[in-house]
Motif scaffolding. Structure first.
Motif: not given
Length: 467
Positions: A14-20, A50-57, A59-67
């Motif tokens: 699973f390869a999510p982008s941490p943008t939300g 997370d190559t999209d440095a402008e939109r990646s956060r 906090s989103f990464r931590h949230g995705l993993m927690a979910d």
């Protein structure tokens, strides 16, 4: 197809982008990939794109993993635990990508492109006007070294484009859609490195799947037409092709892609409302996947009942009323201790036992807390009618009966029946409405025992005749 869907261990990712937040559609893809790996004794990889440095956060990464952890979708390799293919964050893999870009340029399979966004838009507009599908016209493909130097002297930054080979046919067997065939002539040269030096999705997504040993990529069918581009890239680099499968997208009841206008769309939102992970997974298990089991399944049993060959091409309709059904099924199977922890208000055990069959979400317990130890809200129209039909004399008799039997409903109703002649619903319903404010709910006798005598008497008295 049978070769693809064999029983040998499958490595998925699973390869999510941490943008939300983790969208329910992406959660379903992660879930199916997780099930496939667990069913075959394979491995499930978590990779952060997370190559999209402008939109990646972060906090989103931590949230995705927690979910994902909340849903029980554990991974065998990932950014937090490492693994043989580390690092698992694409922002940290730039050196590896750089070597591959250099290889493609050296072999004449990639070239710098200096076209501006305005020039590209004009080109697309002219192609559409000519009735042609818009794709890159190859403007920079054959520039000489001198022409490139001239553009760079003007301060133009170059993106890197993959030179799509002419007159090739790209073929693969999709695990969901079956045999696929694309002509390379229909695919324009595409960007693999942006003009700011960061890697584009087409590139890093494909090469990472290959070098990380992923054997089966599962994703939404909006990515189906990306696959021939990625296969051309892998072939050019001499990298192994993974298998691909593209499932129908998750849509709302109206058939449109699931979005905010359909209500909650993220795992976090459902979690905050009090939905249980087992309920969400039981619902997702049947969205775009035909199960051989109709009833509720423990999550631990799901891999055995997952059928990759039963993944669907058609859009899958998410319906919250169906989720509520699985939520009720899940709550029914919980212990009183589990329900008490889920309700999270430190309720006494006898209260939890009483309301457990009347709650779907934790918020549903609040009105019953008010019944037991708070103030009732104003009566609804139907409830007012029940009180009016019973009349003040009925409640005067009820107050007198209560003084004789304050906590034993059976004895209380016996006395009221003797004094008023009422029986059945005409006897019980006015008492229920007066004491709880509602016509339905948990057993009245048990509720009465949980109330303080002062509270119960005050409620009956408020409807009695006053001298």
């Amino acid at each position: 197809m049978s070769a693809i869907l064999g029983s040998s261990p499958v490595i998925t990712r699973f390869a999510p982008s941490p943008t939300g937040s983790l969208h329910l559609g992406n959660a379903r893809t992660a879930f199916f990939s997780h099930l496939w790996a667990r069913k075959t004794g394979g491995r499930f990889i978590l990779r952060i794109e997370d190559t999209d440095a402008e939109r990646s956060r972060l906090s989103f990464r931590h949230g995705l993993m927690a979910d994902m952890q909340w849903l029980g979708l554990d991974w065998d390799e990932g950014p937090d635990i490492g693994g043989p293919s580390a690092p698992y964050s694409q922002a940290e893999r730039g050196e590896f990508y750089g070597k591959l870009f250099a290889q493609l340029e050296l072999n004449g399979q990639a070239y710098p492109c200096y076209c501006t966004a305005e020039e590209l838009e004009l080109s697309r507009k002219l192609q559409r006007m000519a009735g042609k599908p818009p794709r890159y016209a190859g403007t920079c493909r054959h520039l000489t070294a001198a022409q490139r130097g001239e553009r760079e002297s003007k301060g133009l930054r170059a993106a890197l484009r993959f030179a799509v080979p002419d007159d090739q046919v790209v073929e693969f067997i999709d695990a969901v859609h079956g045999p696929q065939r694309y002509a390379s002539g229909d695919i324009g040269d595409f960007i693999i490195r942006r003009d700011d030096g960061t890697s584009a999705f087409f590139f890093c997504n494909a090469v990472d799947d290959s070098v990380m040993g992923v054997t089966q990529v599962l994703r939404g069918d909006d990515h189906l037409t990306n696959t021939p581009r990625q296969l051309l890239l892998l072939d050019a680099l001499g990298l192994r092709r993974p298998g691909y499968g593209h499932v129908g997208l998750l849509v709302g009841a109206d058939g449109a892609p699931l979005s905010k206008r359909h209500g909650s769309t993220s795992a976090q939102e459902f979690r905050e409302r009090g939905f249980l992970p087992e309920a969400i997974l039981n619902h997702l298990f049947r969205l775009g996947h035909t199960s051989d089991v109709e009833g509720w399944l423990p999550v631990s049993d799901m891999p055995a009942h997952f059928r990759p060959e039963h993944l669907g091409r058609a859009p899958a309709r998410f319906d919250e009323s169906q989720l509520v059904h699985w939520q009720k099924e899940t709550v029914e199977r919980m212990s009183d201790a589990q329900i008490g922890a889920w309700l999270g208000s430190g309720d006494p055990v006898d209260f939890v036992e009483l309301v457990r069959h009347n709650v779907v979400l934790p918020a549903d317990a609040a009105p019953w807390r008010a019944v037991v130890r708070g103030d009732l809200p104003p009566l609804g129209q139907d409830e007012q009618q029940v009180i009016a039909v019973a009349g003040p004399e009925f409640f005067t008799a009820a107050v007198e009966a209560f003084d004789q039997s304050p906590s034993d409903l059976k004895q209380l109703t016996k006395i009221v029946k003797e004094r008023t002649g009422r029986k059945g619903a005409d006897l019980y319903m006015p008492l229920r409405v007066a004491l709880t404010g509602q016509a339905h709910g948990p057993e009245l006798a048990a509720l009465l025992k949980l109330m303080s005598p002062e509270t119960a008497r005050r409620r009956l008295e408020s409807h009695a005749q006053h001298s």
